[in-house]
Design an enzyme around this catalytic site. Structure first.
Site, PDB file in Angstrom:
ATOM      1  N   SER A   9      94.686 135.166  -4.109  1.00  0.00           N
ATOM      2  CA  SER A   9      95.623 134.769  -3.064  1.00  0.00           C
ATOM      3  C   SER A   9      96.519 135.949  -2.754  1.00  0.00           C
ATOM      4  O   SER A   9      96.416 137.008  -3.364  1.00  0.00           O
ATOM      5  CB  SER A   9      96.478 133.586  -3.518  1.00  0.00           C
ATOM      6  OG  SER A   9      97.407 134.010  -4.488  1.00  0.00           O
ATOM      7  N   ALA A  13     101.748 132.610  -4.387  1.00  0.00           N
ATOM      8  CA  ALA A  13     100.925 131.415  -4.198  1.00  0.00           C
ATOM      9  C   ALA A  13     100.791 130.597  -5.477  1.00  0.00           C
ATOM     10  O   ALA A  13     100.227 129.506  -5.448  1.00  0.00           O
ATOM     11  CB  ALA A  13      99.540 131.816  -3.685  1.00  0.00           C
ATOM     12  N   LYS A  15      99.533 131.925  -8.667  1.00  0.00           N
ATOM     13  CA  LYS A  15      98.402 132.327  -9.517  1.00  0.00           C
ATOM     14  C   LYS A  15      98.775 132.319 -10.996  1.00  0.00           C
ATOM     15  O   LYS A  15      98.043 131.778 -11.816  1.00  0.00           O
ATOM     16  CB  LYS A  15      97.900 133.726  -9.125  1.00  0.00           C
ATOM     17  CG  LYS A  15      97.327 133.814  -7.728  1.00  0.00           C
ATOM     18  CD  LYS A  15      96.902 135.226  -7.363  1.00  0.00           C
ATOM     19  CE  LYS A  15      98.009 136.236  -7.350  1.00  0.00           C
ATOM     20  NZ  LYS A  15      99.060 136.016  -6.342  1.00  0.00           N
ATOM     21  N   GLU A  88      96.478 139.123 -12.765  1.00  0.00           N
ATOM     22  CA  GLU A  88      96.522 140.401 -12.038  1.00  0.00           C
ATOM     23  C   GLU A  88      95.205 141.168 -12.140  1.00  0.00           C
ATOM     24  O   GLU A  88      95.177 142.377 -12.354  1.00  0.00           O
ATOM     25  CB  GLU A  88      97.697 141.254 -12.523  1.00  0.00           C
ATOM     26  CG  GLU A  88      99.051 140.575 -12.467  1.00  0.00           C
ATOM     27  CD  GLU A  88      99.558 140.261 -11.065  1.00  0.00           C
ATOM     28  OE1 GLU A  88      98.958 140.722 -10.068  1.00  0.00           O
ATOM     29  OE2 GLU A  88     100.569 139.538 -10.968  1.00  0.00           O
ATOM     30  N   CYS A 145     102.823 131.800   5.399  1.00  0.00           N
ATOM     31  CA  CYS A 145     103.686 132.788   6.041  1.00  0.00           C
ATOM     32  C   CYS A 145     104.990 132.081   6.436  1.00  0.00           C
ATOM     33  O   CYS A 145     105.047 130.846   6.467  1.00  0.00           O
ATOM     34  CB  CYS A 145     102.962 133.331   7.277  1.00  0.00           C
ATOM     35  SG  CYS A 145     103.880 134.514   8.280  1.00  0.00           S
ATOM     36  N   ILE A 171     104.280 148.581  -8.406  1.00  0.00           N
ATOM     37  CA  ILE A 171     104.624 147.263  -8.934  1.00  0.00           C
ATOM     38  C   ILE A 171     105.981 146.811  -8.394  1.00  0.00           C
ATOM     39  O   ILE A 171     106.951 147.562  -8.421  1.00  0.00           O
ATOM     40  CB  ILE A 171     104.643 147.281 -10.485  1.00  0.00           C
ATOM     41  CG1 ILE A 171     103.286 147.743 -11.042  1.00  0.00           C
ATOM     42  CG2 ILE A 171     105.023 145.920 -11.048  1.00  0.00           C
ATOM     43  CD1 ILE A 171     102.118 146.881 -10.652  1.00  0.00           C
TER      44      ILE A 171
END
Length: 194
Positions: A9, A13, A15, A88, A145, A171
């Protein structure tokens, strides 16, 4: 039969929280999971998977030279691993993804990898590229969005403006990245008045 899952994603979102939830569900049933995180993601500390809402879980660090298959075999000898979870995964290298494939195919252990698909320039990360090639199941985790459309792009923001030049890996969190639909990524609008 075990499979390699790629769950991708844009940012924000959920994850990481999804990964932590899956690990909890396995462990609640007496199963053993192996959780991994690339060393480059040190926003919340090294070897820590952290959701934006604050839930954390310790994880084994993977760096460029790590051999995930060897790491898995060592852990599996201590106690049988029922699932491998990676946060990640876009930061993985090709050899890492191939090692995950070997875990699935040779040990019949499911691997669930969570990460971004594309970067702020809308290019694939190395890990994402090979996950798209090798994954048995590819699933999108959706977010929106500011306009309400599905967000498919990650924009890097510097001094309130979208930038599309620079190093691929830098990062950061909400202070540096925002998820946008394609339209607003392309026209550079970060909000209704921006």
């Amino acid at each position: 039969m075990a499979q390699l899952y790629y769950r991708y994603s844009t940012m924000n979102a959920g994850k990481s929280i999804e990964l932590i939830k899956v690990a909890y569900n396995y462990e609640e049933r007496g199963k053993h999971v192996m959780t991994l995180v690339p060393s480059v993601d040190n926003r919340y500390g090294v070897g820590v998977i952290t959701s934006r809402i604050g839930i954390q879980r310790e994880a084994t660090i993977v760096n460029e030279s790590s051999n995930i298959l060897e790491m898995f075999i060592r852990e599996n000898e201590k106690h049988s691993i029922d699932c491998v979870l990676i946060d990640e995964c876009q930061f993985l290298k090709k050899h890492h993804v191939e090692e995950l494939v070997e875990i699935v195919d040779s040990f019949d252990v499911p691997v669930l990898a969570y990460g971004l698909k594309n970067d702020f320039k809308n290019d694939l990360f190395e890990g994402s590229y090979y996950m798209l090639i090798y994954a048995d199941k590819i699933e999108e985790i959706k977010t929106i969005c500011w306009c309400g459309r599905k967000a498919t792009m990650v924009a890097r923001v510097v001094n309130g403006n979208i930038v599309k030049q620079g190093e691929q890996i830098l990062i950061g969190g909400n202070d540096m990245y925002v998820s946008l639909c394609r339209k607003h990524y392309n026209d550079g609008r970060l909000g209704p008045d921006k």
